[in-house]
Write an enzyme that holds these catalytic residues in place. Structure first.
Site, PDB file in Angstrom:
ATOM      1  N   LYS A  90       0.704  -1.244   0.220  1.00  0.00           N
ATOM      2  CA  LYS A  90      -0.109  -0.068   0.079  1.00  0.00           C
ATOM      3  C   LYS A  90       0.630   1.258   0.161  1.00  0.00           C
ATOM      4  O   LYS A  90       0.411   2.339  -0.751  1.00  0.00           O
ATOM      5  CB  LYS A  90      -0.844   0.074   1.078  1.00  0.00           C
ATOM      6  CG  LYS A  90      -2.179  -1.033   1.044  1.00  0.00           C
ATOM      7  CD  LYS A  90      -3.196  -0.852   2.040  1.00  0.00           C
ATOM      8  CE  LYS A  90      -4.394  -1.385   1.925  1.00  0.00           C
ATOM      9  NZ  LYS A  90      -4.119  -3.110   1.987  1.00  0.00           N
ATOM     10  N   GLU A 112      -9.733   7.190   3.659  1.00  0.00           N
ATOM     11  CA  GLU A 112     -10.833   6.324   4.414  1.00  0.00           C
ATOM     12  C   GLU A 112     -10.289   5.123   4.423  1.00  0.00           C
ATOM     13  O   GLU A 112      -9.346   4.643   3.802  1.00  0.00           O
ATOM     14  CB  GLU A 112     -12.109   6.194   3.636  1.00  0.00           C
ATOM     15  CG  GLU A 112     -12.361   4.911   2.680  1.00  0.00           C
ATOM     16  CD  GLU A 112     -11.211   5.257   1.400  1.00  0.00           C
ATOM     17  OE1 GLU A 112     -11.068   6.474   1.162  1.00  0.00           O
ATOM     18  OE2 GLU A 112     -10.802   4.198   0.902  1.00  0.00           O
ATOM     19  N   SER A 378       1.600 -10.001  -0.965  1.00  0.00           N
ATOM     20  CA  SER A 378       1.327  -8.499  -0.981  1.00  0.00           C
ATOM     21  C   SER A 378       1.659  -7.904   0.444  1.00  0.00           C
ATOM     22  O   SER A 378       1.724  -6.772   0.518  1.00  0.00           O
ATOM     23  CB  SER A 378      -0.234  -8.565  -1.094  1.00  0.00           C
ATOM     24  OG  SER A 378      -0.995  -9.061  -0.402  1.00  0.00           O
TER      25      SER A 378
HETATM   26  C1  LIG Z   1      -4.885  -3.985   1.537  1.00  0.00           C
HETATM   27  C2  LIG Z   1      -4.237  -5.282   1.333  1.00  0.00           C
HETATM   28  C3  LIG Z   1      -4.948  -6.261   0.164  1.00  0.00           C
HETATM   29  C4  LIG Z   1      -6.245  -5.698  -0.349  1.00  0.00           C
HETATM   30  O1  LIG Z   1      -5.969  -4.705  -1.312  1.00  0.00           O
HETATM   31  P1  LIG Z   1      -5.923  -4.674  -2.866  1.00  0.00           P
HETATM   32  O2  LIG Z   1      -6.248  -3.083  -3.365  1.00  0.00           O
HETATM   33  O3  LIG Z   1      -6.821  -5.390  -3.652  1.00  0.00           O
HETATM   34  O4  LIG Z   1      -4.528  -5.024  -3.058  1.00  0.00           O
HETATM   35  C5  LIG Z   1      -4.106  -7.043  -0.055  1.00  0.00           C
HETATM   36  N1  LIG Z   1      -3.151  -7.616   0.603  1.00  0.00           N
HETATM   37  C6  LIG Z   1      -2.791  -6.958   1.914  1.00  0.00           C
HETATM   38  C7  LIG Z   1      -1.402  -7.325   2.441  1.00  0.00           C
HETATM   39  C8  LIG Z   1      -3.409  -5.720   1.991  1.00  0.00           C
HETATM   40  O5  LIG Z   1      -2.868  -4.972   2.899  1.00  0.00           O
END
Ligand SMILES: *Cc1c(COP(=O)(O)O)cnc(C)c1O
Length: 394
Positions: A90, A112, A378
């Site tokens: 993010k 938000e 992610s």
């Molecule tokens: C917020 C988040 C997501 C989901 O958000 P996307 O916009 O779909 O990427 C996925 N993995 C992690 C670790 C997150 O913090």
């Protein structure tokens, strides 16, 4: 002609656009008129690249997961976004948007947040840049996500509770939009995923595309070719997925897999599997697929992972789904938790529960031995330890 990029009207095929109240029109126009040009400037790029390197910790490694590859008899690479500062992808987006806000002479940032991850990433860059930060968060979420609320406060942000409706993410979004309407001149609204009115989906995709750009370079040195056979990522709103997919969208030899959360099962009424359960509609100012009742009211989604607990998907993903360019697989809470445990035990990497969903697809796929798979790792699992602990009874 690019088939999977946004067109001049802000659409990906049938999806996207900017369905917003007239009062927001000027804010969005300002952004739309300037974002591409600003991002291309040398000044923006040098600041962005420098912060991505020294502050976020990029490039993140592309890790060959030998044990997992051996077990599933295919070549598995992990793009290690979990190693980014603040623990997930993010921050790539919030760094880019704060630089954009500065270039537009904005002094006040609003955002938000649902689970608080985007709120923390926003509060972090506001602390870094010394800008005022207000994060709207549903009252229910404030209670559920106390550690992230504490983080935001330590970082100097003001967390404002949204007290209407279900007091969760969509209500916080409504409050943020209301704030932006009331403070158009000096405020920038940092949206955290590839959702919202045009130009946000394209803006966020552009900022996250650093993920797939790095993958190309890294694969070239590890495998002698830039393109994998598969790119695989979990989809909440879809920003980590868009970041991993973006460089490969127009190359149809690369298969794309988006992984959604089906919660307790697609027929359980406790799910977030938007491509299966959703219909066309408008959420957050954009036309996309979303979960709604017969009157078109948004229904409350459910997933054990707070980041996938979103009733829609970004318009790019709706387009990829509808055109068949991407395949979507939905994974239950239980499957995701087991996959998270497996990645921990086999590779020594405890993933975020969002991320764990992507690693649960093996039983639904038939990969070949020399297929090259790139998974977006992610985020890291630290934030989810309490959920893992309760689930596995540790
Ligand atoms: C917020 C988040 C997501 C989901 O958000 P996307 O916009 O779909 O990427 C996925 N993995 C992690 C670790 C997150 O913090």
């Amino acid at each position: 002609m690019k088939k999977y990029s946004v067109d001049e009207f802000g659409f990906y095929g049938d999806f996207g656009g900017a369905f917003v109240p007239e009062l927001l029109y000027s804010n969005l126009e300002e952004l739309k008129e300037n974002y591409k040009q600003i991002i291309q400037t040398e000044k923006f790029q040098s600041q962005f690249q420098k912060l991505l390197k020294d502050y976020v910790g990029r490039p993140t490694p592309l890790y060959f997961a030998e044990n997992l590859s051996e077990k599933y008899q295919t070549k598995i690479y992990l793009k290690r976004e979990d190693l980014c500062h603040t623990g997930a992808h993010k921050i790539n987006n919030t760094i880019g948007q704060i630089l954009l806000a500065k270039a537009l002479n904005k002094t006040r940032i609003i955002a938000e947040t649902g689970a608080g991850q985007h709120g923390v990433a926003t509060a972090t860059v506001c602390a870094l840049m010394g800008l005022q930060c207000i994060v709207y968060m549903g009252e229910v979420d404030i209670e559920r996500q106390a550690p992230n609320v504490a983080r935001m406060k330590m970082l100097g942000a003001e967390v404002r509770p949204a007290k209407s409706g279900s007091r969760t993410l969509k209500d916080a979004t409504n409050e943020a939009i209301r704030d932006w309407i009331n403070h158009p001149k000096h405020t920038h609204y940092i949206i955290g995923s590839v959702v919202g009115p045009h130009p946000y989906p394209d803006l966020v995709t552009t900022l996250q595309s650093v993920i797939s750009k790095e993958v190309k370079t890294q694969l070239r040195s590890k495998e002698g070719r830039e393109t994998p056979d598969y790119v695989i990522a979990c989809v909440g709103g879809g920003s980590n997925a868009a970041g991993l997919f973006s460089e490969f969208l127009e190359n149809e030899k690369v298969s794309i897999i988006g992984v959604e959360a089906s919660g307790k099962g697609v027929n359980s009424e406790a799910s977030a599997a938007t491509t299966i359960l959703g219909r066309e509609g408008i959420i957050h100012g954009s036309k996309t697929l979303l979960m709604q009742n017969k009157d078109g009211q948004i229904t409350e989604p459910y997933s054990i992972s707070a980041g996938l607990d979103y009733p829609g998907i970004g318009p790019l993903h709706a387009h990829l789904y509808k055109t068949g360019r991407a395949k979507f697989i939905s994974i239950t809470d239980d499957e995701a938790m087991q996959a998270g445990l497996e990645l921990s035990k086999m590779e020594g990497i405890i993933p975020a529960i969002e991320t764990a969903h992507a690693f649960a697809i093996f039983k639904y796929m038939n990969f070949k031995k020399d297929d090259i798979l790139v998974f977006n790792c992610s985020g890291r699992g630290d934030k989810d330890l309490e959920t893992y602990r309760t689930y596995f009874n540790y």
